[in-house]
Motif scaffolding. Structure first.
Motif, PDB file in Angstrom:
ATOM      1  N   THR A 110      -2.067   3.804  -3.927  1.00  0.00           N
ATOM      2  CA  THR A 110      -1.923   2.577  -4.914  1.00  0.00           C
ATOM      3  C   THR A 110      -2.077   1.418  -3.743  1.00  0.00           C
ATOM      4  O   THR A 110      -1.622   1.436  -2.626  1.00  0.00           O
ATOM      5  N   ASN A 137       0.977  -2.602  -9.231  1.00  0.00           N
ATOM      6  CA  ASN A 137       0.228  -1.724  -8.498  1.00  0.00           C
ATOM      7  C   ASN A 137      -0.967  -0.902  -9.140  1.00  0.00           C
ATOM      8  O   ASN A 137      -0.592  -0.490 -10.282  1.00  0.00           O
ATOM      9  N   ALA A 138      -1.909  -1.003  -8.580  1.00  0.00           N
ATOM     10  CA  ALA A 138      -2.978  -0.001  -9.135  1.00  0.00           C
ATOM     11  C   ALA A 138      -3.587   1.070  -8.325  1.00  0.00           C
ATOM     12  O   ALA A 138      -3.584   0.670  -7.200  1.00  0.00           O
ATOM     13  N   GLY A 139      -3.911   1.905  -8.700  1.00  0.00           N
ATOM     14  CA  GLY A 139      -4.360   3.031  -7.703  1.00  0.00           C
ATOM     15  C   GLY A 139      -5.157   4.140  -8.702  1.00  0.00           C
ATOM     16  O   GLY A 139      -5.352   4.158  -9.697  1.00  0.00           O
ATOM     17  N   ASN A 140      -5.291   5.406  -7.911  1.00  0.00           N
ATOM     18  CA  ASN A 140      -5.892   6.340  -8.411  1.00  0.00           C
ATOM     19  C   ASN A 140      -5.134   7.623  -7.768  1.00  0.00           C
ATOM     20  O   ASN A 140      -4.420   7.691  -6.722  1.00  0.00           O
ATOM     21  N   LEU A 156      -1.560  10.487  -4.758  1.00  0.00           N
ATOM     22  CA  LEU A 156      -1.414   9.085  -5.392  1.00  0.00           C
ATOM     23  C   LEU A 156      -1.775   7.886  -4.504  1.00  0.00           C
ATOM     24  O   LEU A 156      -0.947   7.972  -3.425  1.00  0.00           O
ATOM     25  N   GLY A 199      -1.152  -3.084  -4.446  1.00  0.00           N
ATOM     26  CA  GLY A 199      -0.669  -3.935  -5.090  1.00  0.00           C
ATOM     27  C   GLY A 199      -0.086  -5.175  -4.529  1.00  0.00           C
ATOM     28  O   GLY A 199      -0.028  -5.314  -3.286  1.00  0.00           O
ATOM     29  N   LYS A 218       2.614   3.106 -10.643  1.00  0.00           N
ATOM     30  CA  LYS A 218       1.437   2.355 -11.027  1.00  0.00           C
ATOM     31  C   LYS A 218       1.775   1.399 -12.069  1.00  0.00           C
ATOM     32  O   LYS A 218       2.759   1.447 -12.849  1.00  0.00           O
ATOM     33  N   TYR A 267       0.908  -1.319   0.129  1.00  0.00           N
ATOM     34  CA  TYR A 267      -0.052   0.140  -0.069  1.00  0.00           C
ATOM     35  C   TYR A 267       0.846   1.332  -0.044  1.00  0.00           C
ATOM     36  O   TYR A 267       1.978   1.224   0.867  1.00  0.00           O
TER      37      TYR A 267
END
Length: 186
Positions: free
Chosen positions: A124, A151-154, A122, A126, A172, A100
């Motif tokens: 993330t 890693n995925a996130g916004n 940001l 993953g 990301k 995280y």
């Protein structure tokens, strides 16, 4: 009272039979992360005769071109050790992990206001897996590892420009996680 002594002797013998030589814990730092203005510390604990659990945390103040990143990350990791070393904390291992990250980004704005900045966050989540080898000499530990991560996130923007922040793709998608950690076993 005799039953108590017999029970205590049995417990002590069982503990001695399952106890391993060597440290059961290690605290380590990754000196390579200092090259990107990051402090990375991890704590590893023996769980079974062939596995350990490690929790890593980091804080960064990284600057890439004109973009400054500050924030933290947490990486729990379960290590499965392959060999029969003297200690469960030593030897070759494979380790799935989660990560995280929460990073605040500041970059210059190219608007008419010279002092304007774009600010965003940001976040993330993953995971991935690493292969590694850890050596323990007395109290000193050396850990070398590497492997793939995703890693995925916004990104949430403080202003309404929604302009892409430079360097965000470094955190990301698919990446490589690698490092060298030095520490003390106890």
């Amino acid at each position: 009272m005799k039953k108590f002594y017999v029970l205590m002797a049995a417990l002590l013998m069982a503990a001695a039979a399952t106890a391993q030589d060597g440290p059961k814990n290690a605290i380590k730092v990754n000196p390579l992360s200092l090259g990107v203005s990051t402090i990375n510390v991890s704590y590893e604990r023996v769980v079974t005769a062939r596995s350990t659990f490690q929790l890593g945390v980091y804080y960064t103040g990284y600057k890439f071109t004109d973009t400054k990143w500050t924030g933290f990350g947490i990486t729990p990791e379960y290590r499965i050790h392959m060999g029969q070393e003297e200690s469960a904390i030593e030897g070759f291992y494979i380790a799935p992990f989660l990560r995280y990250q929460n990073l605040k980004m500041t970059s210059p704005s190219f608007s008419n206001d010279v002092n304007a900045e774009n600010k965003s966050t940001l976040t993330t989540f993953g995971g991935g897996g690493v292969l590694g080898r850890q050596w323990v000499w007395g109290k000193f530990a050396l850990d070398i590892f590497g492997g793939p991560a995703y890693n995925a996130g916004n990104i949430s923007y403080e202003d309404t420009s929604d302009s892409e922040v430079e360097g965000v793709n470094r955190f990301k998608g698919f990446t490589l996680r690698f490092g060298v950690s030095l520490g003390l076993g106890f």
